[in-house]
Design an enzyme around this catalytic site. Structure first.
Site, PDB file in Angstrom:
ATOM      1  N   GLU A 126      -9.370  -5.490  -3.833  1.00  0.00           N
ATOM      2  CA  GLU A 126      -8.674  -4.384  -3.191  1.00  0.00           C
ATOM      3  C   GLU A 126      -9.613  -3.387  -2.517  1.00  0.00           C
ATOM      4  O   GLU A 126      -9.256  -2.764  -1.526  1.00  0.00           O
ATOM      5  CB  GLU A 126      -7.798  -3.636  -4.200  1.00  0.00           C
ATOM      6  CG  GLU A 126      -6.568  -4.407  -4.648  1.00  0.00           C
ATOM      7  CD  GLU A 126      -5.466  -4.419  -3.586  1.00  0.00           C
ATOM      8  OE1 GLU A 126      -5.652  -3.821  -2.514  1.00  0.00           O
ATOM      9  OE2 GLU A 126      -4.424  -5.036  -3.844  1.00  0.00           O
ATOM     10  N   HIS A 149      -7.608  -5.844   0.441  1.00  0.00           N
ATOM     11  CA  HIS A 149      -6.403  -5.019   0.544  1.00  0.00           C
ATOM     12  C   HIS A 149      -5.654  -5.379   1.821  1.00  0.00           C
ATOM     13  O   HIS A 149      -6.243  -5.509   2.888  1.00  0.00           O
ATOM     14  CB  HIS A 149      -6.805  -3.545   0.561  1.00  0.00           C
ATOM     15  CG  HIS A 149      -5.665  -2.587   0.576  1.00  0.00           C
ATOM     16  ND1 HIS A 149      -4.779  -2.484  -0.471  1.00  0.00           N
ATOM     17  CD2 HIS A 149      -5.256  -1.682   1.510  1.00  0.00           C
ATOM     18  CE1 HIS A 149      -3.879  -1.549  -0.189  1.00  0.00           C
ATOM     19  NE2 HIS A 149      -4.145  -1.056   1.010  1.00  0.00           N
ATOM     20  N   SER A 204       0.845  -1.191   0.000  1.00  0.00           N
ATOM     21  CA  SER A 204       0.000   0.000   0.000  1.00  0.00           C
ATOM     22  C   SER A 204       0.888   1.251   0.000  1.00  0.00           C
ATOM     23  O   SER A 204       1.657   1.442  -0.936  1.00  0.00           O
ATOM     24  CB  SER A 204      -0.954  -0.040   1.194  1.00  0.00           C
ATOM     25  OG  SER A 204      -1.985   0.906   1.044  1.00  0.00           O
TER      26      SER A 204
END
Length: 536
Positions: A332, A438, A213
């Site tokens: 995600e 995610h 990320s």
């Protein structure tokens, strides 16, 4: 005889103590540190090592400065404080004593018994949107990854207002621009690795930078900035880049915009000078920086770390030409990121797309169809995931592949057995959006599934974690993830049809899917004022 026996015993104790000291103590540039003894797998942990001076007082909003040397032996057995931050993500669990501006500490997990072994080094950058995170999270503990014959390093870096604040007075003080202090911290940690990792048995010429990320964003920036050139040999990006796409540029601020924001913020806290800003209590500064949605603390084209925007650097091929392993997760974005607490229907999804995308809505609906309510749920997640993080990562991969260096692309698609109501990415999971969310791959990469006992892990999850650890450490060792015991992972090249390795209970390489979707976001400038304003 008793005296001889006693002397022999004392000698043995002294020798044992000296042996223990030599095993647990390491001399680095700033002094001697003592870490934790080797665990059952032979991995030693050195935690909370300062790699820069505390960025407090006059050093707030300055590039990281050298550590003051110390005398004697400094204990390195506990994590240093995490960076200053608000409580943002309920699923972030920390093992440090709390947040502090004095946060520039790193950790080393090494399986080497002594210096001189020249093991590969993996340097991890945590995620959290540049607003949250820290190295003490159990899911990213490096002990098990180090059992694969690599040295693992993780570092803290300044976040939010402390890491990404710009102001005209700061720019004048630096002589170029301001902001990006968090990125400078990361580069300083890489320099520390270059200068010190050999003492832990590592090879400073064989460093792999990896992150997830915002950590993956950072990897893409460290590849772009001239200030980090030559500090790492390979890169791994998990879900995210600041390369952005042509239709949907990454949120990288111009220096002028960032300085204006900084000026407005200084006025909001009643500070008329740089000295006044630096005298504001850190907790008060943090609280003020998070009021409303007015201020956005992120990466800046500052003239030093970034001489221009990240996309332009990659488009012209001026990034570091290092092998890249990158990819993302199948789910995600949460469905409800767009629709709040309502489950989208075909009608509501199409209405939302038409309102948001204006002139390009027809193209969007062609790529993200909603013939049924169920298809609308899938397309809503796909659309937001692509816009949020996926297509920018895809663009990064395309630019790096064009340089001719080895590139490997993955899709983490394991449907993690997350019970409804479990906290993931700061929200309660539901049956619509668990999947492969995610950050879901992080505990697999570090083999730390047990860090989240709420998840009903299956034997297949541990097997997948073994495989991912193998791929990641093979890549760190040689620049090629392939090796004994794992399915073949082909390079991502046009002539081979851009193969992608699917990381699931069955691991296999498959031709790339959804290329048209990602290419769409890279086709031309922003399409409409409505489209642009929707992202502000």
């Amino acid at each position: 005889m008793r005296l001889c026996a006693a002397l022999a015993a004392c000698t043995l104790i002294a020798m044992t103590s000296a042996s223990r000291a030599s095993a647990d103590e390491v001399r680095i540039d700033s002094g001697v540190i003592e870490g934790r003894p080797a665990d059952a797998h032979g991995v030693r942990a050195f935690l909370g090592i300062p790699f820069a001076a505390p960025p407090v007082g006059e050093l707030r909003w300055k590039s990281p400065q050298p550590v003051a040397p110390w005398e004697g032996v400094r204990k390195a057995v506990e994590f240093g404080p995490r960076p200053m931050q608000a409580h943002i993500y309920d699923d972030m669990v920390f093992r440090d004593d709390g947040p502090s501006e004095d946060c520039l500490y790193l950790n080393v997990w090494t399986p080497a018994a002594s210096a001189g072994e020249k093991l590969p080094v993996m340097v991890w950058i945590f995620g959290g949107g540049y607003q949250a995170g820290g190295t003490s999270e159990p899911r990213q503990d490096g002990a098990h990854l180090a059992t694969r014959g690599v040295i693992v390093v993780s570092m803290n870096y300044r976040l939010g207002i402390f890491g990404f604040f710009s102001h005209p007075a700061l720019s004048a003080e630096s002589g170029h621009g301001s902001g990006n202090y968090g990125l400078m911290d990361q580069t300083a940690a890489l320099r520390w690795v270059r200068d010190n990792i050999a003492a832990f048995g590592g090879d400073p010429a064989n460093v792999t930078l990896f992150g997830e990320s915002a950590g993956s964003y950072s990897v893409s920036v460290q590849m772009a900035t001239p200030t980090a050139r030559g500090l790492f040999a390979r890169a791994i990006g998990e879900s995210g880049s600041l390369v952005g796409t042509r239709r949907y540029p990454a949120h990288v601020r111009s220096l002028a915009d960032a300085e204006k924001e900084g000026t407005d913020f200084a006025r909001s806290v009643g500070a008329s000078s740089l000295a006044g800003l630096r005298s504001v209590d850190g907790a008060k500064l943090l609280e003020a920086s998070r009021k409303g949605a007015k201020f956005h603390w992120g990466v800046v084209v500052d003239g030093e770390v970034l001489p221009e925007d990240v996309h332009s650097i990659y488009a012209s091929g001026r990034q570091a030409r290092v092998p890249l392993l990158a990819g993302w997760n199948a789910d995600e974005s949460r469905v409800y990121a767009v629709f709040g607490d309502k489950r989208p229907t075909a009608a509501s999804f199409m209405g939302e797309v038409r309102a948001k995308y204006g002139a390009i809505a027809g193209d969007v609906l062609r790529l993200y169809p909603a013939a049924t309510d169920e298809e609308a749920v899938r397309s809503a997640g796909d659309l937001e995931g692509d816009r949020f993080i996926i297509s920018s990562t895809w663009t990064w991969v395309q630019y790096q592949e064009k340089t001719g260096v080895p590139v490997y692309r993955y899709l983490f698609s394991r449907h993690i057995p997350i019970p409804d109501g479990t906290m993931i990415n700061g929200s309660l999971a539901t049956s619509d959006d668990t999947g492969a969310p995610h950050a879901g791959e992080i505990p697999y990469v570090f083999h730390n599934l047990a860090a989240n006992p709420a998840i009903q892990w299956q034997p297949a999850d541990w097997d997948l974690s073994d495989a991912i650890e193998t791929y990641w450490t093979n890549f760190a060792r040689t620049g090629n993830p392939n090796g004994k015991g794992v399915p073949e992972w082909p390079r991502y090249t046009e002539k081979d049809g851009y193969p992608v390795l699917h990381l699931d209970t069955v691991i296999r390489a498959m031709p790339e899917e959804h290329r048209a979707r990602h290419a769409f976001w890279n086709d031309g400038p922003d399409a409409s004022a409505a489209h642009r304003s929707s992202d502000d």
